[in-house]
Design a protein around this motif. Structure first.
Motif, PDB file in Angstrom:
ATOM      1  N   HIS A 284      50.549   7.223  62.321  1.00 51.86           N
ATOM      2  CA  HIS A 284      50.889   6.931  61.006  1.00 51.86           C
ATOM      3  C   HIS A 284      49.851   7.895  60.021  1.00 51.86           C
TER       4      HIS A 284
ATOM      5  N   SER B  66      43.108  11.675  53.045  1.00 45.70           N
ATOM      6  CA  SER B  66      44.244  11.788  54.079  1.00 45.70           C
ATOM      7  C   SER B  66      43.750  11.550  55.459  1.00 45.70           C
TER       8      SER B  66
ATOM      9  N   SER C 285      50.268  -1.553  51.991  1.00 47.75           N
ATOM     10  CA  SER C 285      51.229  -0.946  52.361  1.00 47.75           C
ATOM     11  C   SER C 285      52.127  -1.872  53.174  1.00 47.75           C
TER      12      SER C 285
ATOM     13  N   LEU D  92      52.100   6.016  52.530  1.00 46.40           N
ATOM     14  CA  LEU D  92      52.338   5.928  53.986  1.00 46.40           C
ATOM     15  C   LEU D  92      53.451   6.563  54.724  1.00 46.40           C
TER      16      LEU D  92
ATOM     17  N   GLN E  95      53.641   3.926  48.687  1.00 44.72           N
ATOM     18  CA  GLN E  95      54.023   2.330  48.808  1.00 44.72           C
ATOM     19  C   GLN E  95      53.748   1.356  47.931  1.00 44.72           C
TER      20      GLN E  95
ATOM     21  N   VAL F   3      48.298   8.590  56.437  1.00 44.16           N
ATOM     22  CA  VAL F   3      47.945   7.585  55.304  1.00 44.16           C
ATOM     23  C   VAL F   3      47.111   8.373  54.172  1.00 44.16           C
ATOM     24  N   THR F   4      47.654   8.187  52.975  1.00 43.36           N
ATOM     25  CA  THR F   4      47.007   9.029  51.731  1.00 43.36           C
ATOM     26  C   THR F   4      46.650   7.693  50.708  1.00 43.36           C
TER      27      THR F   4
ATOM     28  N   LEU G  41      47.936  -2.272  55.599  1.00 44.36           N
ATOM     29  CA  LEU G  41      46.920  -1.499  55.211  1.00 44.36           C
ATOM     30  C   LEU G  41      46.893  -2.060  53.585  1.00 44.36           C
TER      31      LEU G  41
ATOM     32  N   TYR H  97      52.134  15.071  55.720  1.00 42.32           N
ATOM     33  CA  TYR H  97      52.899  14.496  56.893  1.00 42.32           C
ATOM     34  C   TYR H  97      53.979  15.108  57.738  1.00 42.32           C
TER      35      TYR H  97
ATOM     36  N   LEU I  23      48.664   4.219  47.142  1.00 44.83           N
ATOM     37  CA  LEU I  23      48.469   4.115  48.653  1.00 44.83           C
ATOM     38  C   LEU I  23      49.901   4.724  49.281  1.00 44.83           C
TER      39      LEU I  23
ATOM     40  N   LEU J 247      39.431   1.481  52.865  1.00 40.26           N
ATOM     41  CA  LEU J 247      40.626   1.227  53.440  1.00 40.26           C
ATOM     42  C   LEU J 247      40.382   0.388  54.453  1.00 40.26           C
TER      43      LEU J 247
END
Length: 604
Positions: free
Chosen positions: A365, A271, A356, A380, A385, A367-368, A341, A475, A378, A328
């Motif tokens: 943003h 993350s 993504s 977002l 995504q 991201v995980t 991504l 998030y 993935l 990534l």
């Protein structure tokens, strides 16, 4: 009181711990010595003793007359300079269970030792006002109970044991150039950063800088309490032969996660927050073939040539191995999916990519990326995504034992090398069984390829996969913990390190409750008075003419059945010095036909 004849005594001493409960408000705090201090980081040359120093006037002071810079530096040196070294604070009882994470400012509540005694009692500290309640958790952390209960989106708590690696980048304040209230400017430099996990990992940044979150555009709307005024890392890698052109963070000792622990063949999650500009400035890297300059003999320098790339690496666990545990990247303008991504994983012959939507808009943003129950995912900004089966794990373990985890680029050996031996050619005529003499090289200039330009914050690698609710919580709430500071029980210091403005309000209007801890020694003496002892008195009512100095007693005091009452007991040492005295609640008649035992008890 009788002092002529020693009393047979038997001492029985034992220890006892007492906890006194205190309730203090901001109105009563000053009368008993409870004081608040506020500190903030500041850099730049200054000298308090030099009255002509212009920087002194720029430094902010607290309401109680201290320089905030001095308060901050003092607390940092005592408790936070090395969060895994208890000798700095002399309070190591809960060291491995605490989270000591300092930001660019700090608030401290100091309770004097004559109030709390030997130490504050665990699980007893509470500080509250309307809408805010912070308390200690018994192991040295201060937690805000309102974070988990008042979050707009369900809040999920994570502990240190949930992480392989956790880097918050809140130590960027160390690299300020001057007083941040005058000019907010950070150095670009090499730096050792702080890892808050339980692992033996050290993030080391090369040619990195920092920024500080504000309260305007780009800051997560629901993350103000966790992010406002905290720092983040800025990566700005470029491409030149000089080693200083690298801008990357390498997490030392993290090779063990893949090589020994096989962590990437179990469930895991990564993350982080990413802020990417519209365009990546570098779209080529020094990963082409070697080319010589000025011949091919000893002393020749060979350089790696630039090679065009379609993406830039944000973070990776691979080097040049055909095995890619995870990586990534972000597509650059050389690719039609610019700004998107891409999460890659697998082997050269069996590799999986998922992507993504674009994030290259200059905003933050979340991201995980994770491997969870046989799938690659993935996420977002809290939304899944893309996902797919994690096929490479079916046939073979995926690990790369050649390098540590990096942020901002991928390691790829060196950019240049010098020929120092060997000819590279056969030393005998063709057709013989000669063995070619291999060249030997001295390698120079570390090489990091596919450099990312942008900012990273709150980087975490979990030793488990995350549920959809946990991803959304990271998030929407920004933070992963309701820990807002620390309490140091032995010193009576509560330090609030979270940067939320609500804690400033708390310090001006609060009710403080805690229990002090005092250790007492209970002294217990059994004093035996045998019959026919202590059958006289110095009371003047038993003297002729009621004169206390008259040696003659009245008639009733000379009778054989005269027995006075004992009203006071004194304890003396061998020098007949009075140590303790006790007045009996009710007089006790001196014994005539039996012994009597007085039990005398007092605390020190």
């Amino acid at each position: 009181m009788f002092i002529y004849k020693p009393v047979k005594t038997t001492p029985l001493n034992k220890k006892h711990v007492a906890h006194k409960s205190w309730t203090i408000t901001d109105e009563t705090a000053g009368t008993i010595g409870v004081v608040n201090y506020s500190g903030e980081c500041s850099r730049g040359e200054w000298s308090v003793s030099d009255t002509s120093c212009a920087n002194i006037a720029l430094e902010r002071t607290t309401s109680n007359g201290y320089y905030m810079r001095e308060i901050f530096d003092s607390l940092y040196q005592l408790y936070y300079t090395d969060p895994e070294n208890f000798t700095k604070s002399n309070d190591g009882e809960y060291l491995l269970q605490q989270t000591r994470n300092i930001n660019s400012s700090i608030h401290a509540v100091s309770i004097p030792s004559n109030i709390f005694g030997k130490r504050l009692k665990e699980n007893s500290f509470t500080m509250s006002r309307a809408g805010t309640t912070i308390c200690d958790d018994g192991i040295g952390n201060l937690r805000d109970l309102n974070i988990s209960s008042s979050a707009v989106y369900e809040f999920k708590q994570h502990n240190k044991s949930d992480y392989h690696i956790k880097i918050d980048f809140n130590d960027g304040w160390k690299f300020l150039n001057t007083n941040p209230n005058v000019k907010l400017e950070f150095d670009t430099r090499n730096a050792r950063l702080v890892d808050y996990s339980d692992g033996p990992f050290t993030p080391v940044g090369e040619n990195i800088s920092f920024g500080r979150h504000g309260t305007g555009a780009g800051v997560p709307a629901l993350g103000q309490s966790g992010v406002s005024s905290s720092t983040y890392v800025v990566l700005h890698g470029s491409q030149s032969i000089e080693s200083s052109s690298n801008s990357v963070i390498q997490i030392e000792n993290s090779t063990v996660l893949g090589a020994n622990d096989r962590a990437w063949n179990e469930d895991f999650a990564i993350s982080l927050w990413v802020n990417a500009p519209e365009s990546q400035s570098r779209r080529s890297s020094f990963n082409g073939p070697w080319e010589g300059q000025g011949g091919s003999g000893i002393g020749t320098t060979e350089l790696r040539t630039l090679k065009s790339a379609a993406s830039n690496v944000i973070t990776t666990s691979r080097q040049w191995s055909s095995s890619n545990p995870w990586e990534l990247r972000i597509f650059n303008s050389n690719h039609a999916k610019k700004g998107r991504l891409i999460f890659s994983r697998g082997h050269q012959t069996l590799k999986t990519d998922i992507t993504s939507s674009a994030i290259n808009d200059g905003n933050w943003h979340h991201v995980t990326l994770q491997v969870a129950t046989g799938s690659m995912q993935l996420w977002l900004d809290g939304v899944l995504q893309e996902w797919t089966k994690d096929d490479p794990m079916v046939n073979e373990a995926i690990f790369d034992s050649t390098t540590d985890i990096t942020i901002g680029a991928r390691p790829f050996g060196n950019k240049s090398r010098e020929v120092v031996g060997g000819s590279g050619q056969s030393m005998v005529p063709p057709g013989s069984n000669a063995v070619q003499v291999a060249r030997t090289y001295t390698y120079k200039h570390k090489n990091y390829i596919y450099p990312f330009k942008g900012s990273i914050d709150s980087y975490k690698i979990f030793n488990k996969s995350l549920t959809p609710t946990e991803v959304t919580s990271l998030y929407r709430n920004y933070r992963d913990s309701n820990i807002v500071g620390n309490i140091f029980y032995q010193h009576g210091i509560a330090a609030i390190t979270d940067l939320s403005g609500s804690y400033k309000a708390l310090l001006n209007d609060y009710t403080l409750q805690f229990n002090g801890t005092t250790e007492h020694t209970i002294h217990n003496y059994q004093c035996v008075v045998e019959d026919e002892e202590y059958n006289m008195t110095f009371n003047k009512s038993a003297r002729k003419n009621e004169d206390k100095n008259n040696p003659r007693l009245k008639g009733f005091a000379t009778a054989s059945d005269f027995t006075p009452y004992i009203t006071t007991i004194g304890l003396f040492n061998d020098q007949n010095e009075l140590l303790a005295v006790s007045k009996l609640a009710n007089p006790v008649k001196s014994p005539t036909d039996l012994d009597i035992v007085f039990n005398v008890q007092f605390d020190t």
